[in-house]
Design an enzyme around this catalytic site. Sequence first.
Site, PDB file in Angstrom:
ATOM      1  CG  HIS A 198      -6.554   6.621   4.727  1.00 20.15           C
ATOM      2  ND1 HIS A 198      -6.541   6.296   3.392  1.00 20.15           N
ATOM      3  CD2 HIS A 198      -7.854   6.791   5.057  1.00 20.15           C
ATOM      4  CE1 HIS A 198      -7.777   6.288   2.929  1.00 20.15           C
ATOM      5  NE2 HIS A 198      -8.590   6.575   3.914  1.00 20.15           N
ATOM      6  CG  ASP A 201      -4.436   1.413   5.043  1.00 18.94           C
ATOM      7  OD1 ASP A 201      -4.739   1.367   6.249  1.00 18.94           O
ATOM      8  OD2 ASP A 201      -4.752   2.350   4.302  1.00 18.94           O
ATOM      9  CD  GLU A 227      -1.707   5.988   2.995  1.00 16.67           C
ATOM     10  OE1 GLU A 227      -2.369   6.944   2.534  1.00 16.67           O
ATOM     11  OE2 GLU A 227      -2.200   4.866   3.222  1.00 16.67           O
ATOM     12  CG  ASP A 255      -1.846   1.228   1.213  1.00 21.12           C
ATOM     13  OD1 ASP A 255      -2.808   1.225   0.422  1.00 21.12           O
ATOM     14  OD2 ASP A 255      -1.607   2.177   1.982  1.00 21.12           O
TER      15      ASP A 255
END
Length: 575
Positions: free
Chosen positions: A165, A170, A27, A25
């Site tokens: 988040h 995540d 960000e 994941d």
Amino acid sequence: MKYAVQGTLDELGTPLDQITFVVFDLETTGVSADEHAITEIGAVKVRGGEVLGEFGTLVDPGAPIPPFISVLTGITDAMVVTAPRIGSVLPSFLEFAAGTTLVAHNAGFDLSFLKAACAAHGYPPPAHPVVDTVVLARRLLTRDEAPNCKLSTLARLFSGNEPCHRALADARATVDVLHALLERAGSFGVATLEELKGFVRAPSAEQRRKRHLADGVPSGPGVYVFEDGRGDPLYVGKSTNLRNRVRGYFTASETRPRIREMVGIAERVRTIACATPLEAEVRELRLIGSAKPRYNRRSRFPERMVWLKLTDEPFPRLSIVREVKDDGAGYLGPFGSARAADDARAALHETIPLRQCTDRITPRTGRPACALAGMGRCGAPCEGRQSVEEYAVHAAAARRAMEVDATAVFSAIEARMERLSLEQRYEEAAADRDRLASYIRTSARMQRLRALTSIPEMVAAAPVTGGGAWEIHVVRHGRLVSAGVMPGGAHPVPFVDALVATAETVVPGPGPVAAAGAEETECVLRWLESPGVRLVRVEGGWSLPIGGAGRLKARIDHAYQAREQHRPREGRPLR
């Protein structure tokens, strides 16, 4: 004599329990890989249900992190100031993921940033096999099990890890979701990676059995209606090519579980040919609003839209209503829900000291003031401390902010939100963010709608690719009232005159959306703003306010979209 031939391991495929997955994941500072940067990478390596390792690091994006993103992720400039740049992190991540199958929730989003980073630093794009848990969930879950495919929704079903988040958290939640979905896929006989890919793409038995429903569907623009055995509409859609679109429902390209369910129930497809794609889009909206087919999710209940009203009384207040009346009041909307309207009302209350009580008061009311007066957020007209004339200044400012200029509200809340973010009071900043976005987006939308609905009649044309033909539309008060295609070489004046003469008569009602639903008027606006459209006739003027909310909405969308579109597909409902 015939002999049995044993297949090779390659033919059998790779068992899923022998696949090494790297669930990752990212960000980021925004939603566009071309314009924004990675701020954090988190990844978990698993095989056979066991965790083999984890990878996690913050990344210095090389530019300030927008406050909206900090509110969303909790990642601030101070946190990444000592973090490595992506050029240092990328080789380590690629080594961690070498020889594995990549997994992500809405993989297209994360892969777009990963590919952009590889291209910027001279690495070849990732060639790994990819599994997208969003796509897999759509194939395996029904709406009854999960109302949407958000990671948070699936994690509540399958994981003890709460996505927040932050990249590694995540990724851990996505691991649990992946394992649960693979177990579910096993009940369909899916045991290898190759079978998993085929399973996601394969049409269902019902789709194959109902292919005959597409027989005889014409080409060209129009609306199609799937109906059950009683003739009741199940689903309404539109297309620029009816034949191709309807056939697509019976192929592997249609993977939505709910739509596959609808195909199994449908007994016929009724079509309505339209002159132009815009006419098809408008007819679709009108049919969905009137018939309310149960398999349509959008546009079914236009009557549920709500408005924020600045009441017409000696001391006006902001009220949430479902109906726009010709009563001299100010209106802002429409909003999709009362909660969105309340967010916009809170944004106005944060900036303009309007009273928030619900009683009707006059200069002679004479009752004790509430706590808001002591906090300086209300002038206490109920107690006689503020005259009608003094209060009218605030009411005029509120009406101006609702209808003309949103700058004051935007600036005040943006400054407050940034201060709260710096103080790490993220929940309060997030509440302000929601209020500001709801207010600005709706204000910008209403101003665009009103600019068109105030025009009694407009005729516009756009060229049709090839042949010299023109699409011509007549619009009255934002409502599409006539559509046609003028052949190449035809004289435009008699053709336009005939369209205008046979167009629907419109008697406008009160409010910004005077003659059609907001969605219909927005469809017309999108067409009018598309390349090549020319105005043939315009009765009156067409303009937006100089200080309107449109320019502020662009700033909101640039930074705030990370909350609603950080995973552009994951929030789509299962259909």
